[in-house]
Design an enzyme around this catalytic site. Structure first.
Site, PDB file in Angstrom:
ATOM      1  CD  GLU A   1      -1.988   4.119   3.259  1.00 30.70           C
ATOM      2  OE1 GLU A   1      -3.160   4.331   3.589  1.00 30.70           O
ATOM      3  OE2 GLU A   1      -1.671   3.330   2.343  1.00 30.70           O
TER       4      GLU A   1
ATOM      5  CB  CYS B   1      -6.664  -0.498   5.229  1.00 26.11           C
ATOM      6  SG  CYS B   1      -4.942  -1.070   5.119  1.00 26.11           S
TER       7      CYS B   1
ATOM      8  CB  CYS C   1      -2.084   1.582   6.242  1.00 22.60           C
ATOM      9  SG  CYS C   1      -1.674   0.778   4.671  1.00 22.60           S
TER      10      CYS C   1
ATOM     11  CG  HIS D   1      -1.980  -1.008   1.199  1.00 22.04           C
ATOM     12  ND1 HIS D   1      -3.074  -0.939   2.034  1.00 22.04           N
ATOM     13  CD2 HIS D   1      -2.144  -2.120   0.447  1.00 22.04           C
ATOM     14  CE1 HIS D   1      -3.874  -1.969   1.793  1.00 22.04           C
ATOM     15  NE2 HIS D   1      -3.321  -2.697   0.827  1.00 22.04           N
TER      16      HIS D   1
END
Length: 154
Positions: free
Chosen positions: A48, A76, A79, A46
């Site tokens: 992040e 999410c 993260c 992801h």
């Protein structure tokens, strides 16, 4: 957030969900990332996480004390956990994520009093731009799927 939006555009160009993230320390970007789980064959890739990894290398420490993360979409649970473990001072996100958001849309991990680190969270930063980028991406993806030969769109 402008730099994160630029990274989200790069993600979309690669066929990834357009999410971009930057880590800032003392006014300088020290970590950048855009969504890449499809191209990297990595469910943890992801925006992040990639930005945090780059920032940690830059700082020479997995603890990113005094750093801020700017991301175009509400993080999410995965993260959010990484953000807490990194001890980020601040998180600012653009669009809310009503399906997997962990900053208040679905759950709010950052408000859990039993956790030992509390990042300051601000949502809605350039929300319209971030949201439009995401909705345009998914609209185009659905249109492409509907236009696939042999697919019954009825």
């Amino acid at each position: 957030m402008g730099a994160a939006l630029d990274l989200a555009t790069q993600a979309a160009a690669c066929g990834e969900v357009p999410v971009g993230a930057i880590v800032v320390f003392e006014g300088r970007i020290i970590g950048r990332g855009f969504n890449a789980p499809i191209s990297r064959h990595d469910p943890t890739a992801h925006a992040e996480i990639l930005a945090l990894r780059e920032a940690a290398v830059h700082m020479g420490n997995y603890r990113l004390v005094g750093c801020s993360l700017f991301v175009t979409l509400e993080p999410c649970v995965m993260c959010a956990g990484a953000i807490m473990h990194a001890r980020l001072q601040r998180l600012a996100f653009g669009a809310a994520d009503p399906k997997t958001g962990a900053c208040g849309s679905v759950v709010n991990l950052f408000s859990e009093a039993r956790l030992n680190h509390h990042t300051t969270v601000t949502g809605g930063l350039r929300e319209a731009e971030c949201g439009t980028m995401l909705s345009s991406f998914f609209r185009a993806r659905r249109a492409a799927q509907d236009a696939t030969p042999g697919r019954d769109s009825a």
